[in-house]
Scaffold this active site. Structure first.
Site, PDB file in Angstrom:
ATOM      1  N   TYR A   1      -2.825  -1.304  10.215  1.00  0.00           N
ATOM      2  CA  TYR A   1      -2.753  -1.717   8.798  1.00  0.00           C
ATOM      3  C   TYR A   1      -1.373  -1.364   8.228  1.00  0.00           C
ATOM      4  O   TYR A   1      -0.724  -2.196   7.577  1.00  0.00           O
ATOM      5  CB  TYR A   1      -3.855  -0.996   8.029  1.00  0.00           C
ATOM      6  CG  TYR A   1      -3.845  -1.226   6.536  1.00  0.00           C
ATOM      7  CD1 TYR A   1      -4.149  -2.472   5.995  1.00  0.00           C
ATOM      8  CD2 TYR A   1      -3.568  -0.177   5.649  1.00  0.00           C
ATOM      9  CE1 TYR A   1      -4.163  -2.676   4.618  1.00  0.00           C
ATOM     10  CE2 TYR A   1      -3.582  -0.374   4.274  1.00  0.00           C
ATOM     11  CZ  TYR A   1      -3.881  -1.622   3.761  1.00  0.00           C
ATOM     12  OH  TYR A   1      -3.890  -1.824   2.403  1.00  0.00           O
TER      13      TYR A   1
ATOM     14  N   SER B   1       0.868  -1.193   0.000  1.00  0.00           N
ATOM     15  CA  SER B   1       0.000   0.000   0.000  1.00  0.00           C
ATOM     16  C   SER B   1       0.896   1.230   0.000  1.00  0.00           C
ATOM     17  O   SER B   1       2.049   1.166   0.462  1.00  0.00           O
ATOM     18  CB  SER B   1      -0.858  -0.008   1.266  1.00  0.00           C
ATOM     19  OG  SER B   1      -1.393   1.275   1.504  1.00  0.00           O
TER      20      SER B   1
END
Ligand SMILES: NC(=O)c1ccc[n+]([C@@H]2O[C@H](COP(=O)([O-])OP(=O)(O)OC[C@H]3O[C@@H](n4cnc5c(N)ncnc54)[C@H](OP(=O)(O)O)[C@@H]3O)[C@@H](O)[C@H]2O)c1
Length: 256
Positions: free
Chosen positions: A162, A149
């Site tokens: 995350y 990400s």
């Protein structure tokens, strides 16, 4: 202009496994790998969605398997790889795409969600790599694509756990790459910015803190999942001696 699909060709008969293939980015990757000539085993928990994508791929003349699998279950992941290898052949490409995230402030202690993010994004990732890595090294060939990400490039409020899971993915990938490059195995990290997927829409509903809501409550452009699938295809279609180790793909209007 929408996301155009430019197809690259893969070596004939390549076998790919894509986790998190029932929707979003993983479904787009499966469709594009199949269209480029790979035989694709698609894994996720929602088998009905996988079967719909399998039917679409078959109608287009591609080869796909729909396999119900929870990446948190190590034995189940091993069965996924064994079943794929018995049915389609040795795995050439593993795309570790399954992922889970929520916008939560750490002070609010959503500990079950911390666990889920670590279990899916960290332990699930290891389960999948563990099921293919020895075979790839023995065959002196293989490509592992890990869905990271852009949060590894810049912190985003509400995504601490995350981001931590994706930092693990990046650090593990960089080190694994050093270990297996001499065995003919490549490791690519793809770092998407905002992508319009069912998961992204659902996750916005988890915004819980005023600071967090203020940051994300404006309309911002998101990429189509096909754009990320194109990045994966670009990486795996390179000649054997070329390693595309990292790809950051963001909406033009949202650079870091
Ligand atoms: N969308 C974005 O803006 C964005 C940005 C950066 C990175 N990413 C990363 O891209 C990847 C895909 O995201 P997405 O946006 O496409 O998400 P999504 O729409 O929520 O899809 C997630 C996929 O992962 C699967 N999955 C979740 N938990 C699983 C488990 N325990 N076992 C097996 N499969 C599981 C889901 O399938 P089932 O529910 O059927 O199991 C689904 O197919 C993730 O790793 C995410 O971190 C997304």
């Amino acid at each position: 202009m929408g996301a155009s699909v430019v197809l690259l060709e893969l070596a004939e008969g390549w076998v790919a496994v894509v986790t998190g293939a029932s929707c979003g980015i993983g479904a787009a990757i499966s469709r594009q790998l199949a269209a480029a000539g790979a035989k694709v085993a698609m894994a996720a928990r929602r088998e009905n969605l996988l079967k719909e994508i399998q039917d679409e791929i078959s109608k287009e003349g591609g080869v796909a398997l729909a396999v119900r699998c929870d990446v948190k279950n190590r034995a189940g992941v091993k069965e996924l790889i064994q079943y794929t290898e018995r049915t389609l052949g040795p795995v050439d490409i593993l795309v570790n795409n399954a992922g889970y995230w929520a916008f939560r402030c750490m002070k609010n202690l959503h500990e079950e969600e911390w666990d889920e993010q670590v279990d899916v994004n960290v332990k699930g990732l290891l389960n999948c790599i563990g099921a293919v890595i020895s075979g790839m090294c023995e065959r002196k060939s293989g490509h592992i694509v890990n869905m990271s990400s852009d949060c590894v490039k810049q912190p985003f409020v509400g995504l601490a756990v995350y981001a931590g899971s994706k930092y693990f993915l990046e650090g593990m990938s960089r080190t694994l790459r050093q270990e297996v490059c001499k065995d003919g195995v490549r490791v690519t990290c793809v770092q998407p910015g905002d992508v319009d997927t069912p998961g992204a829409v659902k996750t916005l509903m988890t915004l819980e803190d005023e600071q967090c809501k203020a940051l994300y409550s404006y309309p911002h452009p998101a990429l189509e999942p096909e754009v990320i699938a194109q990045a994966v295809l670009y990486a795996v279609a390179q000649p054997d001696h070329v390693a595309v180790n990292e790809i950051l793909v963001e909406p033009r209007e949202c650079p870091l």
